[in-house]
Design a protein around this motif. Structure first.
Motif, PDB file in Angstrom:
ATOM      1  N   PHE A  35      34.019 -32.138  83.127  1.00 12.90           N
ATOM      2  CA  PHE A  35      34.901 -32.736  82.127  1.00 12.90           C
ATOM      3  C   PHE A  35      35.320 -34.164  82.488  1.00 12.90           C
ATOM      4  N   GLY A  36      34.766 -34.722  83.563  1.00 11.26           N
ATOM      5  CA  GLY A  36      34.981 -36.118  83.887  1.00 11.26           C
ATOM      6  C   GLY A  36      36.269 -36.450  84.625  1.00 11.26           C
ATOM      7  N   TRP A  37      36.857 -35.473  85.303  1.00  9.92           N
ATOM      8  CA  TRP A  37      38.087 -35.732  86.052  1.00  9.92           C
ATOM      9  C   TRP A  37      37.795 -36.641  87.237  1.00  9.92           C
ATOM     10  N   GLU A  38      38.733 -37.522  87.564  1.00 12.19           N
ATOM     11  CA  GLU A  38      38.625 -38.406  88.725  1.00 12.19           C
ATOM     12  C   GLU A  38      38.700 -37.571  90.003  1.00 12.19           C
ATOM     13  N   GLN A  39      38.036 -38.040  91.051  1.00 12.06           N
ATOM     14  CA  GLN A  39      38.012 -37.316  92.321  1.00 12.06           C
ATOM     15  C   GLN A  39      39.412 -37.101  92.895  1.00 12.06           C
ATOM     16  N   SER A  40      40.297 -38.073  92.736  1.00  7.25           N
ATOM     17  CA  SER A  40      41.654 -37.920  93.272  1.00  7.25           C
ATOM     18  C   SER A  40      42.404 -36.789  92.574  1.00  7.25           C
ATOM     19  N   ASP A  41      42.195 -36.635  91.270  1.00  9.19           N
ATOM     20  CA  ASP A  41      42.837 -35.542  90.540  1.00  9.19           C
ATOM     21  C   ASP A  41      42.198 -34.199  90.884  1.00  9.19           C
ATOM     22  N   ILE A  42      40.881 -34.192  91.049  1.00 10.24           N
ATOM     23  CA  ILE A  42      40.185 -32.963  91.449  1.00 10.24           C
ATOM     24  C   ILE A  42      40.700 -32.512  92.817  1.00 10.24           C
ATOM     25  N   PHE A  43      40.883 -33.449  93.730  1.00 10.92           N
ATOM     26  CA  PHE A  43      41.395 -33.148  95.064  1.00 10.92           C
ATOM     27  C   PHE A  43      42.753 -32.453  94.975  1.00 10.92           C
ATOM     28  N   GLY A  44      43.667 -33.001  94.177  1.00  6.45           N
ATOM     29  CA  GLY A  44      45.002 -32.429  94.045  1.00  6.45           C
ATOM     30  C   GLY A  44      44.989 -31.039  93.432  1.00  6.45           C
ATOM     31  N   VAL A  45      44.186 -30.864  92.382  1.00  2.88           N
ATOM     32  CA  VAL A  45      44.079 -29.545  91.749  1.00  2.88           C
ATOM     33  C   VAL A  45      43.477 -28.543  92.741  1.00  2.88           C
ATOM     34  N   HIS A  46      42.479 -28.984  93.488  1.00  4.12           N
ATOM     35  CA  HIS A  46      41.852 -28.127  94.490  1.00  4.12           C
ATOM     36  C   HIS A  46      42.886 -27.629  95.510  1.00  4.12           C
ATOM     37  N   LEU A  47      43.674 -28.553  96.064  1.00  2.00           N
ATOM     38  CA  LEU A  47      44.686 -28.157  97.044  1.00  2.00           C
ATOM     39  C   LEU A  47      45.705 -27.183  96.456  1.00  2.00           C
ATOM     40  N   ALA A  48      46.217 -27.504  95.267  1.00  2.75           N
ATOM     41  CA  ALA A  48      47.235 -26.654  94.650  1.00  2.75           C
ATOM     42  C   ALA A  48      46.683 -25.276  94.303  1.00  2.75           C
ATOM     43  N   ALA A  49      45.487 -25.236  93.721  1.00  4.01           N
ATOM     44  CA  ALA A  49      44.884 -23.953  93.337  1.00  4.01           C
ATOM     45  C   ALA A  49      44.589 -23.099  94.568  1.00  4.01           C
ATOM     46  N   GLU A  50      44.023 -23.722  95.595  1.00  2.00           N
ATOM     47  CA  GLU A  50      43.723 -22.967  96.812  1.00  2.00           C
ATOM     48  C   GLU A  50      44.995 -22.412  97.444  1.00  2.00           C
ATOM     49  N   GLU A  51      46.039 -23.209  97.469  1.00  2.00           N
ATOM     50  CA  GLU A  51      47.307 -22.764  98.051  1.00  2.00           C
ATOM     51  C   GLU A  51      47.868 -21.572  97.277  1.00  2.00           C
ATOM     52  N   ALA A  52      47.850 -21.652  95.951  1.00  3.63           N
ATOM     53  CA  ALA A  52      48.374 -20.556  95.131  1.00  3.63           C
ATOM     54  C   ALA A  52      47.572 -19.271  95.330  1.00  3.63           C
ATOM     55  N   ILE A  53      46.251 -19.385  95.369  1.00  6.68           N
ATOM     56  CA  ILE A  53      45.404 -18.201  95.526  1.00  6.68           C
ATOM     57  C   ILE A  53      45.554 -17.599  96.925  1.00  6.68           C
ATOM     58  N   VAL A  54      45.533 -18.439  97.943  1.00  6.92           N
ATOM     59  CA  VAL A  54      45.676 -17.945  99.310  1.00  6.92           C
ATOM     60  C   VAL A  54      47.055 -17.306  99.507  1.00  6.92           C
TER      61      VAL A  54
END
Length: 166
Positions: A35-54
């Motif tokens: 969907f064309g998200w910037e790498q910096s935004d992907i990084f933040g979503v990745h960290l938040a999602a991983e933290e919530a799931i873990v």
């Protein structure tokens, strides 16, 4: 993109075992890129999602193989929403002490919640505290500089030494 491709949605059921967050994260990150998200935004979503799931796997379900974690994802070009729900007893996020206070810097607890608040636009818990909605809206105004994301109740609970599970 065609109408069907303007939004991606998928529901996952994960076993309560270390590493199962990859099942969601690999697909989520691929969709954000599509969907064309910037790498910096992907990084933040990745960290938040991983933290919530873990947190759901470790703290919520306590690695109980009989319990599942459910993750619902929705991605568009300007917004991502994730709902992470475990089968544990839940917790009260307002009781997790502020991990940035000088007297709490060497103590566990709260850093994951701080990360999620830092990178996402919205964080909402259900009443039980076993389900969290994470939302990143690229069109939302940035947080004000004085909004540190720390609630007065969290400050008060830190003074009493209350511990959270995140």
């Amino acid at each position: 993109m065609s109408h069907e491709q303007q939004r991606w949605q998928h529901d996952f059921e994960l076993p309560s075992e270390r590493g199962s967050s990859r099942i969601v994260l690999d697909e989520l990150l691929a969709q954000l890129g599509r969907f064309g998200w910037e790498q910096s935004d992907i990084f933040g979503v990745h960290l938040a999602a991983e933290e919530a799931i873990v947190n759901a796997i470790l703290h919520g379900n306590q690695l109980d193989p009989g319990k599942m974690v459910r993750v619902s994802c929705e991605v568009s070009s300007r917004q991502v929403q994730l709902r992470v729900t475990d089968e544990g007893p839940g917790f009260k996020p307002e009781t997790v002490p502020d991990c940035t206070r000088e007297d709490r810097l060497d103590m566990p607890g709260g850093r994951g919640l701080l990360l999620m608040r830092s990178f996402m636009t919205t964080i909402e818990y259900n009443d039980r505290g076993n389900s969290v909605l994470l939302e990143k809206d690229l069109d939302a105004p940035p947080p004000s500089p004085c909004d540190d994301g720390v609630d007065e109740a969290v400050q008060d609970s830190a003074d009493t030494g209350a511990e959270g599970s995140a």
